[in-house]
Scaffold this motif. Structure first.
Motif, mmCIF file in Angstrom:
data_model
loop_
_atom_site.group_PDB
_atom_site.id
_atom_site.type_symbol
_atom_site.label_atom_id
_atom_site.label_comp_id
_atom_site.label_asym_id
_atom_site.label_seq_id
_atom_site.Cartn_x
_atom_site.Cartn_y
_atom_site.Cartn_z
ATOM 1 N N LYS A 10 -30.854 -24.985 12.452
ATOM 2 C CA LYS A 10 -29.682 -24.788 13.308
ATOM 3 C C LYS A 10 -29.982 -23.803 14.431
ATOM 4 C CE LYS A 10 -26.194 -25.895 9.807
ATOM 5 N NZ LYS A 10 -25.113 -25.352 8.945
ATOM 6 N N ASP A 11 -30.695 -22.730 14.101
ATOM 7 C CA ASP A 11 -31.073 -21.740 15.114
ATOM 8 C C ASP A 11 -31.979 -22.369 16.176
ATOM 9 O OD1 ASP A 11 -29.620 -19.836 13.830
ATOM 10 O OD2 ASP A 11 -31.329 -18.767 12.963
ATOM 11 N N LEU A 12 -32.938 -23.167 15.716
ATOM 12 C CA LEU A 12 -33.855 -23.839 16.637
ATOM 13 C C LEU A 12 -33.102 -24.797 17.540
ATOM 14 C CD1 LEU A 12 -36.706 -24.656 17.621
ATOM 15 C CD2 LEU A 12 -36.726 -26.362 15.776
ATOM 16 N N ALA A 13 -32.203 -25.594 16.960
ATOM 17 C CA ALA A 13 -31.426 -26.558 17.747
ATOM 18 C C ALA A 13 -30.622 -25.842 18.831
ATOM 19 C CB ALA A 13 -30.498 -27.357 16.835
ATOM 20 N N GLY A 14 -30.046 -24.695 18.483
ATOM 21 C CA GLY A 14 -29.258 -23.945 19.454
ATOM 22 C C GLY A 14 -30.079 -23.473 20.638
ATOM 23 N N SER A 15 -31.266 -22.933 20.375
ATOM 24 C CA SER A 15 -32.114 -22.436 21.468
ATOM 25 C C SER A 15 -32.660 -23.578 22.312
ATOM 26 C CB SER A 15 -33.274 -21.607 20.901
ATOM 27 O OG SER A 15 -34.116 -22.399 20.087
ATOM 28 N N ARG A 16 -32.980 -24.702 21.678
ATOM 29 C CA ARG A 16 -33.519 -25.847 22.428
ATOM 30 C C ARG A 16 -32.441 -26.545 23.253
ATOM 31 N NH1 ARG A 16 -38.858 -26.961 21.108
ATOM 32 N NH2 ARG A 16 -39.736 -24.865 20.995
ATOM 33 N N ARG A 17 -31.208 -26.514 22.783
ATOM 34 C CA ARG A 17 -30.108 -27.078 23.580
ATOM 35 C C ARG A 17 -29.963 -26.301 24.893
ATOM 36 N NH1 ARG A 17 -27.247 -27.778 18.559
ATOM 37 N NH2 ARG A 17 -26.272 -25.735 18.832
ATOM 38 N N LYS A 18 -30.074 -24.994 24.808
ATOM 39 C CA LYS A 18 -29.964 -24.155 26.001
ATOM 40 C C LYS A 18 -31.108 -24.450 26.972
ATOM 41 C CE LYS A 18 -27.649 -20.357 23.590
ATOM 42 N NZ LYS A 18 -27.766 -18.951 23.113
ATOM 43 N N ALA A 19 -32.336 -24.584 26.438
ATOM 44 C CA ALA A 19 -33.496 -24.872 27.281
ATOM 45 C C ALA A 19 -33.345 -26.228 27.964
ATOM 46 C CB ALA A 19 -34.770 -24.841 26.438
ATOM 47 N N ALA A 20 -32.838 -27.222 27.229
ATOM 48 C CA ALA A 20 -32.657 -28.567 27.787
ATOM 49 C C ALA A 20 -31.589 -28.560 28.875
ATOM 50 C CB ALA A 20 -32.281 -29.545 26.683
ATOM 51 N N ALA A 21 -30.535 -27.751 28.680
ATOM 52 C CA ALA A 21 -29.468 -27.669 29.675
ATOM 53 C C ALA A 21 -30.002 -27.085 30.983
ATOM 54 C CB ALA A 21 -28.321 -26.805 29.147
ATOM 55 N N VAL A 22 -30.823 -26.055 30.873
ATOM 56 C CA VAL A 22 -31.431 -25.447 32.069
ATOM 57 C C VAL A 22 -32.335 -26.454 32.764
ATOM 58 C CG1 VAL A 22 -33.030 -23.676 32.887
ATOM 59 C CG2 VAL A 22 -31.303 -23.098 31.178
ATOM 60 N N GLN A 23 -33.125 -27.186 31.961
ATOM 61 C CA GLN A 23 -34.012 -28.210 32.512
ATOM 62 C C GLN A 23 -33.218 -29.282 33.256
ATOM 63 O OE1 GLN A 23 -37.330 -28.829 32.694
ATOM 64 N NE2 GLN A 23 -36.835 -30.743 33.726
ATOM 65 N N GLY A 24 -32.127 -29.751 32.655
ATOM 66 C CA GLY A 24 -31.312 -30.793 33.270
ATOM 67 C C GLY A 24 -30.642 -30.327 34.543
ATOM 68 N N ALA A 25 -30.187 -29.067 34.542
ATOM 69 C CA ALA A 25 -29.541 -28.518 35.734
ATOM 70 C C ALA A 25 -30.541 -28.382 36.871
ATOM 71 C CB ALA A 25 -28.923 -27.157 35.415
ATOM 72 N N THR A 26 -31.749 -27.946 36.548
ATOM 73 C CA THR A 26 -32.800 -27.752 37.554
ATOM 74 C C THR A 26 -33.197 -29.071 38.207
ATOM 75 O OG1 THR A 26 -33.667 -25.860 36.331
ATOM 76 C CG2 THR A 26 -35.113 -26.864 37.972
ATOM 77 N N THR A 27 -33.441 -30.079 37.379
ATOM 78 C CA THR A 27 -33.861 -31.372 37.925
ATOM 79 C C THR A 27 -32.692 -32.143 38.517
ATOM 80 O OG1 THR A 27 -33.668 -32.336 35.705
ATOM 81 C CG2 THR A 27 -35.847 -31.597 36.402
ATOM 82 N N GLY A 28 -31.458 -31.738 38.196
ATOM 83 C CA GLY A 28 -30.286 -32.405 38.749
ATOM 84 C C GLY A 28 -30.026 -32.066 40.202
ATOM 85 N N ILE A 29 -30.686 -31.031 40.697
ATOM 86 C CA ILE A 29 -30.489 -30.612 42.093
ATOM 87 C C ILE A 29 -30.861 -31.712 43.071
ATOM 88 C CG2 ILE A 29 -31.266 -29.002 43.877
ATOM 89 C CD1 ILE A 29 -31.656 -26.932 41.661
ATOM 90 N N GLY A 30 -31.964 -32.398 42.787
ATOM 91 C CA GLY A 30 -32.458 -33.405 43.721
ATOM 92 C C GLY A 30 -31.991 -34.814 43.445
ATOM 93 N N GLY A 31 -31.133 -34.997 42.446
ATOM 94 C CA GLY A 31 -30.627 -36.333 42.154
ATOM 95 C C GLY A 31 -31.713 -37.286 41.707
ATOM 96 N N LEU A 32 -31.721 -38.475 42.284
ATOM 97 C CA LEU A 32 -32.633 -39.540 41.897
ATOM 98 C C LEU A 32 -34.097 -39.117 41.961
ATOM 99 C CD1 LEU A 32 -33.254 -42.533 41.283
ATOM 100 C CD2 LEU A 32 -33.119 -42.973 43.734
ATOM 101 N N PHE A 33 -34.461 -38.343 42.983
ATOM 102 C CA PHE A 33 -35.870 -38.036 43.200
ATOM 103 C C PHE A 33 -36.441 -37.039 42.198
ATOM 104 C CE2 PHE A 33 -34.127 -39.521 47.224
ATOM 105 C CZ PHE A 33 -35.004 -40.549 47.499
ATOM 106 N N THR A 34 -35.607 -36.261 41.553
ATOM 107 C CA THR A 34 -36.103 -35.350 40.523
ATOM 108 C C THR A 34 -35.904 -35.916 39.121
ATOM 109 O OG1 THR A 34 -34.003 -34.146 40.687
ATOM 110 C CG2 THR A 34 -35.910 -33.206 41.829
ATOM 111 N N LEU A 35 -35.293 -37.090 39.026
ATOM 112 C CA LEU A 35 -35.119 -37.733 37.731
ATOM 113 C C LEU A 35 -36.479 -38.085 37.124
ATOM 114 C CD1 LEU A 35 -32.997 -38.749 35.733
ATOM 115 C CD2 LEU A 35 -33.097 -40.976 36.850
ATOM 116 N N SER A 36 -37.465 -38.372 37.970
ATOM 117 C CA SER A 36 -38.805 -38.699 37.483
ATOM 118 C C SER A 36 -39.449 -37.499 36.798
ATOM 119 C CB SER A 36 -39.700 -39.161 38.643
ATOM 120 O OG SER A 36 -39.870 -38.122 39.588
ATOM 121 N N ILE A 37 -39.000 -36.291 37.136
ATOM 122 C CA ILE A 37 -39.500 -35.078 36.498
ATOM 123 C C ILE A 37 -38.726 -34.832 35.203
ATOM 124 C CG2 ILE A 37 -39.802 -32.578 36.736
ATOM 125 C CD1 ILE A 37 -39.858 -33.008 39.773
ATOM 126 N N ASP A 38 -37.453 -35.121 35.234
ATOM 127 C CA ASP A 38 -36.578 -34.834 34.104
ATOM 128 C C ASP A 38 -36.939 -35.650 32.869
ATOM 129 O OD1 ASP A 38 -34.286 -33.509 32.963
ATOM 130 O OD2 ASP A 38 -33.238 -35.417 33.073
#
Length: 273
Positions: free
Chosen positions: A105-133
């Motif tokens: 449960k602790d691991l899932a919580g920390s990884r959810r936060k990391a994934a959210a940051v990753q998604g927000a970062t790659t979401g800046i460029g829309g379609l063109f950063t989806l290939s990175i995401d």
């Protein structure tokens, strides 16, 4: 260690979750449609990026590659949180089931936060950063499942274990029919039977895993293709997906640990009789 009755109760709880996963949800029939339509307008470089990652997935199954997690770091983390000295896989197998649940449960919580940051970062460029995401999210998924494997006392350095991890990834993204088929495939692990080659043959091509994974969250990624607005949608969808993957891995590995522990109790009794 837990008593046989405690393990039986834990197994029944785990099986209830697994049975619930077999139930069809009304949106499963159309969740893949958006991405199939978007494939027609997706730039070629996005397809090439996915294709390159497919090759990396093959490398992961064979030798772990760059996605193999650091066991020593995981040992230190488990030792810190459990309060028990951890120097090997064998030490982890001695932890109580409730400790493994807490660590997962602790691991899932920390990884959810990391994934959210990753998604927000790659979401800046829309379609063109989806290939990175897409490959980045798959990388987080693999490492999350490897750590869940270690938490339950299984070594992802072993090829057989990496195949189980891919199966967990498949299970989290599969439709109702796929989930049932995967559970049938995993019977060899739960029964303690089946060679690595036999289990590898059941995977029906690791390329299928990535395509299924991508198609499954196609509709979720639809709004992430909009520049800037994709920040919000990227963070939300990535967080939700890692949550699903961590949950699937935790329950499937939990069942293995319970069955292995029950078997260790029954074998001495059989020997005496």
């Amino acid at each position: 260690m837990e008593t046989k009755q405690e393990l039986q109760t834990a197994l029944e709880e785990t099986d209830l979750w697994i049975e619930d996963q077999k139930k069809a949800w009304f949106w499963e029939k159309w969740t893949r449609l958006p991405f199939k339509l978007l494939d027609k307008i997706t730039p070629e470089f996005v397809h090439k990026k996915v294709g390159a990652f497919l090759d990396e997935m093959g490398s992961y199954i064979q030798n772990g590659g760059k996605y193999l997690t650091s066991q020593k770091m995981v040992y230190k983390s488990i030792e810190k949180k459990s309060g028990s000295p951890i120097n090997s896989i064998e030490d982890i197998t001695k932890l109580r089931l409730e400790e493994m649940d807490m660590l997962s449960k602790d691991l899932a919580g920390s990884r959810r936060k990391a994934a959210a940051v990753q998604g927000a970062t790659t979401g800046i460029g829309g379609l063109f950063t989806l290939s990175i995401d897409i490959p980045a999210l798959l990388g987080i998924s693999l490492k999350t499942l490897q750590e869940i494997a270690l938490i339950h006392g299984y070594d992802p350095n072993e090829k057989k274990e990496r195949i189980f991890i891919i199966k967990c990834l498949q299970f989290a993204s599969a439709d109702i029919v796929g989930k049932r088929a995967i559970l049938d495939n995993l019977a060899a692990y739960y029964d303690g039977e089946g060679s690595t080659n036999e289990i590898m043959a059941q995977i029906q091509g690791w390329r299928e895993v990535v395509y299924t994974y991508r198609d499954q969250f196609g509709w979720k990624k639809l709004f992430q293709m909009v520049p800037v607005a994709g920040i919000v949608f990227g963070a939300f969808t990535n967080r939700a997906m890692i949550s699903d993957i961590a949950e699937a891995g935790s329950f499937l590995y939990r069942k293995r640990r319970i069955i292995d522990r029950m078997r260790s109790i029954e074998e001495p009794q059989s020997a005496k009789s």
